[in-house]
Design a protein around this motif. Structure first.
Motif, PDB file in Angstrom:
ATOM      1  N   GLN A 195       0.828  -1.200   0.000  1.00 49.20           N
ATOM      2  CA  GLN A 195       0.000   0.000   0.000  1.00 49.20           C
ATOM      3  C   GLN A 195       0.863   1.252   0.000  1.00 49.20           C
ATOM      4  OE1 GLN A 195      -2.834  -0.073   3.184  1.00 49.20           O
ATOM      5  NE2 GLN A 195      -4.093  -1.664   2.249  1.00 49.20           N
ATOM      6  N   ASP A 196       1.980   1.225   0.786  1.00 47.17           N
ATOM      7  CA  ASP A 196       2.869   2.383   0.832  1.00 47.17           C
ATOM      8  C   ASP A 196       3.520   2.629  -0.524  1.00 47.17           C
ATOM      9  OD1 ASP A 196       2.266   2.725   3.481  1.00 47.17           O
ATOM     10  OD2 ASP A 196       4.046   1.669   4.230  1.00 47.17           O
ATOM     11  N   VAL A 197       3.992   1.577  -1.166  1.00 48.73           N
ATOM     12  CA  VAL A 197       4.593   1.703  -2.493  1.00 48.73           C
ATOM     13  C   VAL A 197       3.564   2.229  -3.485  1.00 48.73           C
ATOM     14  CG1 VAL A 197       5.560   0.400  -4.428  1.00 48.73           C
ATOM     15  CG2 VAL A 197       6.326  -0.085  -2.092  1.00 48.73           C
ATOM     16  N   SER A 198       2.355   1.702  -3.413  1.00 50.21           N
ATOM     17  CA  SER A 198       1.290   2.141  -4.306  1.00 50.21           C
ATOM     18  C   SER A 198       1.006   3.625  -4.137  1.00 50.21           C
ATOM     19  CB  SER A 198       0.017   1.326  -4.024  1.00 50.21           C
ATOM     20  OG  SER A 198      -1.075   1.824  -4.762  1.00 50.21           O
ATOM     21  N   ALA A 199       0.965   4.090  -2.889  1.00 50.14           N
ATOM     22  CA  ALA A 199       0.682   5.503  -2.617  1.00 50.14           C
ATOM     23  C   ALA A 199       1.765   6.404  -3.197  1.00 50.14           C
ATOM     24  CB  ALA A 199       0.548   5.731  -1.110  1.00 50.14           C
ATOM     25  N   VAL A 200       3.015   5.975  -3.117  1.00 51.88           N
ATOM     26  CA  VAL A 200       4.120   6.767  -3.661  1.00 51.88           C
ATOM     27  C   VAL A 200       4.040   6.826  -5.183  1.00 51.88           C
ATOM     28  CG1 VAL A 200       6.626   6.875  -3.936  1.00 51.88           C
ATOM     29  CG2 VAL A 200       5.645   6.319  -1.709  1.00 51.88           C
ATOM     30  N   LEU A 201       3.761   5.699  -5.819  1.00 57.22           N
ATOM     31  CA  LEU A 201       3.651   5.672  -7.279  1.00 57.22           C
ATOM     32  C   LEU A 201       2.543   6.617  -7.761  1.00 57.22           C
ATOM     33  CD1 LEU A 201       4.027   1.828  -7.907  1.00 57.22           C
ATOM     34  CD2 LEU A 201       5.678   3.591  -8.527  1.00 57.22           C
ATOM     35  N   LYS A 202       1.420   6.612  -7.077  1.00 49.30           N
ATOM     36  CA  LYS A 202       0.310   7.494  -7.453  1.00 49.30           C
ATOM     37  C   LYS A 202       0.683   8.960  -7.261  1.00 49.30           C
ATOM     38  CE  LYS A 202      -3.033   3.946  -6.114  1.00 49.30           C
ATOM     39  NZ  LYS A 202      -4.029   3.536  -5.091  1.00 49.30           N
ATOM     40  N   ALA A 203       1.379   9.250  -6.171  1.00 47.98           N
ATOM     41  CA  ALA A 203       1.799  10.631  -5.907  1.00 47.98           C
ATOM     42  C   ALA A 203       2.777  11.119  -6.970  1.00 47.98           C
ATOM     43  CB  ALA A 203       2.431  10.719  -4.517  1.00 47.98           C
ATOM     44  N   ARG A 204       3.574  10.230  -7.508  1.00 44.25           N
ATOM     45  CA  ARG A 204       4.540  10.627  -8.539  1.00 44.25           C
ATOM     46  C   ARG A 204       3.837  11.000  -9.848  1.00 44.25           C
ATOM     47  NH1 ARG A 204       8.846   5.874  -8.538  1.00 44.25           N
ATOM     48  NH2 ARG A 204       9.626   7.034 -10.370  1.00 44.25           N
ATOM     49  N   ILE A 205       2.710  10.380 -10.137  1.00 48.37           N
ATOM     50  CA  ILE A 205       1.920  10.804 -11.299  1.00 48.37           C
ATOM     51  C   ILE A 205       1.377  12.209 -11.070  1.00 48.37           C
ATOM     52  CG2 ILE A 205      -0.336  10.458 -12.415  1.00 48.37           C
ATOM     53  CD1 ILE A 205       1.554   8.674 -13.687  1.00 48.37           C
ATOM     54  N   ASP A 206       0.830  12.447  -9.895  1.00 49.73           N
ATOM     55  CA  ASP A 206       0.206  13.744  -9.609  1.00 49.73           C
ATOM     56  C   ASP A 206       1.212  14.889  -9.527  1.00 49.73           C
ATOM     57  OD1 ASP A 206      -2.472  13.080  -9.636  1.00 49.73           O
ATOM     58  OD2 ASP A 206      -2.526  12.500  -7.528  1.00 49.73           O
ATOM     59  N   ARG A 207       2.482  14.601  -9.256  1.00 44.30           N
ATOM     60  CA  ARG A 207       3.453  15.689  -9.127  1.00 44.30           C
ATOM     61  C   ARG A 207       4.001  16.175 -10.475  1.00 44.30           C
ATOM     62  NH1 ARG A 207       9.622  13.893  -7.679  1.00 44.30           N
ATOM     63  NH2 ARG A 207       9.739  11.981  -8.898  1.00 44.30           N
ATOM     64  N   LEU A 208       3.710  15.445 -11.550  1.00 47.65           N
ATOM     65  CA  LEU A 208       4.206  15.882 -12.852  1.00 47.65           C
ATOM     66  C   LEU A 208       3.657  17.271 -13.166  1.00 47.65           C
ATOM     67  CD1 LEU A 208       3.727  12.576 -14.917  1.00 47.65           C
ATOM     68  CD2 LEU A 208       5.870  13.499 -14.008  1.00 47.65           C
ATOM     69  N   PRO A 209       4.516  18.253 -13.458  1.00 49.74           N
ATOM     70  CA  PRO A 209       4.029  19.620 -13.663  1.00 49.74           C
ATOM     71  C   PRO A 209       3.408  19.855 -15.033  1.00 49.74           C
ATOM     72  CG  PRO A 209       6.419  19.548 -13.918  1.00 49.74           C
ATOM     73  CD  PRO A 209       5.993  18.168 -13.483  1.00 49.74           C
ATOM     74  N   VAL A 210       3.680  18.955 -15.979  1.00 48.95           N
ATOM     75  CA  VAL A 210       3.194  19.121 -17.354  1.00 48.95           C
ATOM     76  C   VAL A 210       2.721  17.777 -17.889  1.00 48.95           C
ATOM     77  CG1 VAL A 210       4.700  21.080 -17.909  1.00 48.95           C
ATOM     78  CG2 VAL A 210       5.519  18.728 -18.278  1.00 48.95           C
ATOM     79  N   ALA A 211       1.945  17.844 -18.948  1.00 48.66           N
ATOM     80  CA  ALA A 211       1.637  16.639 -19.708  1.00 48.66           C
ATOM     81  C   ALA A 211       2.798  16.383 -20.664  1.00 48.66           C
ATOM     82  CB  ALA A 211       0.340  16.813 -20.484  1.00 48.66           C
ATOM     83  N   THR A 212       3.290  15.181 -20.676  1.00 44.14           N
ATOM     84  CA  THR A 212       4.466  14.851 -21.473  1.00 44.14           C
ATOM     85  C   THR A 212       4.064  14.505 -22.907  1.00 44.14           C
ATOM     86  OG1 THR A 212       4.383  12.483 -21.015  1.00 44.14           O
ATOM     87  CG2 THR A 212       5.472  13.885 -19.378  1.00 44.14           C
ATOM     88  N   SER A 213       5.073  14.296 -23.744  1.00 47.23           N
ATOM     89  CA  SER A 213       4.789  13.903 -25.132  1.00 47.23           C
ATOM     90  C   SER A 213       4.075  12.555 -25.179  1.00 47.23           C
ATOM     91  CB  SER A 213       6.091  13.842 -25.936  1.00 47.23           C
ATOM     92  OG  SER A 213       7.019  12.945 -25.341  1.00 47.23           O
ATOM     93  N   THR A 214       4.387  11.670 -24.234  1.00 46.52           N
ATOM     94  CA  THR A 214       3.698  10.378 -24.165  1.00 46.52           C
ATOM     95  C   THR A 214       2.231  10.568 -23.820  1.00 46.52           C
ATOM     96  OG1 THR A 214       5.710   9.159 -23.582  1.00 46.52           O
ATOM     97  CG2 THR A 214       3.615   8.163 -22.964  1.00 46.52           C
ATOM     98  N   HIS A 215       1.951  11.453 -22.869  1.00 45.73           N
ATOM     99  CA  HIS A 215       0.557  11.769 -22.540  1.00 45.73           C
ATOM    100  C   HIS A 215      -0.199  12.237 -23.785  1.00 45.73           C
ATOM    101  CE1 HIS A 215       1.743  12.259 -18.128  1.00 45.73           C
ATOM    102  NE2 HIS A 215       0.658  11.513 -18.076  1.00 45.73           N
ATOM    103  N   LYS A 216       0.457  13.066 -24.581  1.00 48.03           N
ATOM    104  CA  LYS A 216      -0.217  13.620 -25.756  1.00 48.03           C
ATOM    105  C   LYS A 216      -0.460  12.557 -26.823  1.00 48.03           C
ATOM    106  CE  LYS A 216       1.475  18.238 -24.716  1.00 48.03           C
ATOM    107  NZ  LYS A 216       2.383  19.343 -25.083  1.00 48.03           N
ATOM    108  N   ARG A 217       0.474  11.619 -26.960  1.00 49.46           N
ATOM    109  CA  ARG A 217       0.251  10.520 -27.907  1.00 49.46           C
ATOM    110  C   ARG A 217      -0.936   9.672 -27.466  1.00 49.46           C
ATOM    111  NH1 ARG A 217       5.936  10.320 -28.166  1.00 49.46           N
ATOM    112  NH2 ARG A 217       6.014   8.689 -26.576  1.00 49.46           N
ATOM    113  N   TRP A 218      -1.000   9.393 -26.169  1.00 47.43           N
ATOM    114  CA  TRP A 218      -2.157   8.648 -25.664  1.00 47.43           C
ATOM    115  C   TRP A 218      -3.453   9.383 -25.984  1.00 47.43           C
ATOM    116  CZ3 TRP A 218      -0.011   8.085 -20.003  1.00 47.43           C
ATOM    117  CH2 TRP A 218       1.036   7.146 -19.994  1.00 47.43           C
ATOM    118  N   MET A 219      -3.441  10.697 -25.777  1.00 47.85           N
ATOM    119  CA  MET A 219      -4.672  11.463 -25.957  1.00 47.85           C
ATOM    120  C   MET A 219      -5.162  11.402 -27.400  1.00 47.85           C
ATOM    121  SD  MET A 219      -7.183  13.125 -24.791  1.00 47.85           S
ATOM    122  CE  MET A 219      -6.597  12.798 -23.134  1.00 47.85           C
ATOM    123  N   VAL A 220      -4.260  11.443 -28.368  1.00 49.30           N
ATOM    124  CA  VAL A 220      -4.671  11.338 -29.772  1.00 49.30           C
ATOM    125  C   VAL A 220      -5.400  10.012 -30.003  1.00 49.30           C
ATOM    126  CG1 VAL A 220      -3.859  11.152 -32.151  1.00 49.30           C
ATOM    127  CG2 VAL A 220      -2.863  12.865 -30.627  1.00 49.30           C
TER     128      VAL A 220
END
Length: 451
Positions: free
Chosen positions: A8-33
């Motif tokens: 659970q602790d590892v899971s919480a850290v992984l989720k927090a690392r997604i939320d701390r990203l300050p921008v949408a990355t190029s990978t995010h944009k490819r997914w969105m298309v």
């Protein structure tokens, strides 16, 4: 051995690392298309029957009641797909359900195109609805889980805005193809099957949700993907990332938890809003061309008016972009639906063609602002292991209303005429506004674990 608490602790850290990203990355944009391409077929299909209905009536001699029945039974498949797809996504993952559902609905859209009679078409439409709603519900979950908390509303708006291009596409294609002659409506359903092309690309570029992996013992895979996103964010911003803010771990729940005091109120609000939106959206877009023809407007002109109105879904969805993460979502959604109610009343009493088009355009635009909010809100209010099911049940209950909407519109029109049909939709818009505005939860700029 990793303990349950340690996981659970590892899971919480992984989720927090997604939320701390300050921008949408190029990978995010490819997914969105890719995701927007998939979603385009949901919106295209939603409007498809409304634009082919006049041709079906003429070719097969169907009554208004038969068209209403055909429209309504499609929602039986949508209801099944929304609940079943959500539950399976919680069990086996988001990626498998998205890609499998795309193939499923594509096959049955081709079957609809080959229908020899209305019964076969009805069965094909039910099964198409199963695949489409299984896919759509899980797409929304995927965006909520894979984009940073301060961006997920905006990217849901982008998803809807790009996907809503399907509405004017099907309207435009219908207005061009159907007048060409007997049976040309079938090609509209063939076009609805082309989402399968995206499934092939999805096998290569669409990953499994990080949050689902983290909660299902696949943290190593999630770590690799998050590390890639983090490096892309560093390269894009030229700075180090902020420290992750780890929320308190949320204990995994069980199916029965969805109906406990903690989540039942959320489910009720979501369901009421979904019901009202379905009654308005499918009642208006699915019937506007047919009702205009019944009112005495020539079929070609009615289809042209419906096309112009349908275009509003695209700017309407993007209209949500600047405000959906800055203002509280429930306020944006409620205010938009009040505007929808006003313009529905104007449309109901309009006699001038220009006023019909303008009011129809504006009510459609504001309804898609509200839908951007609702599609963002639905997956936010449930925990990861119930997110697909919770959003799916709310969506599925809304589709139950879709079973009735065809009969409601046909019944009101038959008994009272054109104007009361849109008055009833205006009442639905006000119920939506009250439910979300007064009883919805605050979700903007909060991590999914905080909500």
């Amino acid at each position: 051995m990793t303990t349950s608490t340690g996981r659970q602790d590892v899971s919480a850290v992984l989720k927090a690392r997604i939320d701390r990203l300050p921008v949408a990355t190029s990978t995010h944009k490819r997914w969105m298309v890719l995701l927007a391409f998939f979603f385009l077929f949901d919106t295209l299909d939603a409007a498809m029957l409304g634009y082919t209905a006049p041709a079906l009536r003429a070719e097969w001699g169907l009554s208004l009641s038969a068209i209403g029945a055909l429209s309504s039974i499609t929602f039986a498949g949508m209801m099944i797909g929304a609940v079943l797809g959500g539950r399976l996504a919680d069990r086996v993952g988001r990626r498998r359900i998205i890609l499998g559902s795309v193939v499923f609905y594509s096959v049955f859209s081709v079957a609809a195109a080959c229908s020899p009679n209305v019964g076969f078409l009805g069965v094909s439409r039910i099964l198409t609805g199963v695949g489409l709603q299984a896919m759509t519900g899980v797409l929304l979950v995927f965006v909520s889980e894979m984009y940073p908390k301060h961006l997920r509303g905006r990217y849901q708006a982008i998803l809807l805005g790009l996907g809503c291009i399907g509405i004017p596409v099907v309207s435009g294609i219908s207005s061009l193809l159907i007048p060409l002659g007997h049976g040309m409506w079938r090609w509209v359903f063939v076009i609805g099957s082309l989402g399968a092309i995206g499934a092939l690309l999805g096998l290569r570029i669409l990953p499994e949700s990080v949050r689902w992996q983290a909660d299902n013992g696949r943290g190593a895979e999630a770590e690799l993907l998050i590390a890639k996103l983090e490096q892309e964010a560093r390269d894009k911003t030229g700075t180090e990332l902020p420290q992750p803010v780890v929320a308190a771990p949320v204990a995994p729940g069980e199916l029965r938890d969805l109906f406990t005091r903690r989540y039942l109120g959320r489910l009720v609000v979501l369901s009421v809003c979904m019901i009202c939106f379905i009654l308005i959206n499918y009642g208006f877009n699915g019937w506007v061309a047919t009702l205009l023809v019944e009112r005495g407007i020539e079929q070609k002109s009615a289809l042209r008016i419906a096309f112009v109105i349908s275009v509003a879904s695209v700017p309407g969805s993007f209209l949500a972009y600047p405000v959906i993460d800055r203002l509280e979502r429930r306020v944006v959604g409620a205010g938009s639906m009040v505007a929808v109610a006003i313009f529905l009343v104007v449309f109901a009493v309009a006699r001038d063609t220009t006023l019909l088009v303008v009011s129809g355009f504006l009510l459609t635009a504001f309804s898609y602002v509200a839908l951007s909010v609702l599609y963002t809100y639905a997956p936010e209010i449930f925990p990861t292991n119930l997110r697909g099911l919770g959003a799916g049940v709310g969506n599925g209950i809304g589709r139950v209303a879709g079973l009735a909407q065809g009969f409601i519109v046909a019944g009101i029109y038959g008994a009272f005429g054109f104007t009361p049909v849109f008055g009833y939709m205006a009442a639905c818009a006000l119920i939506f506004a009250v439910a979300l505005g007064f009883f919805g939860r605050k979700t903007s700029n909060r991590s999914l674990e905080e909500v």
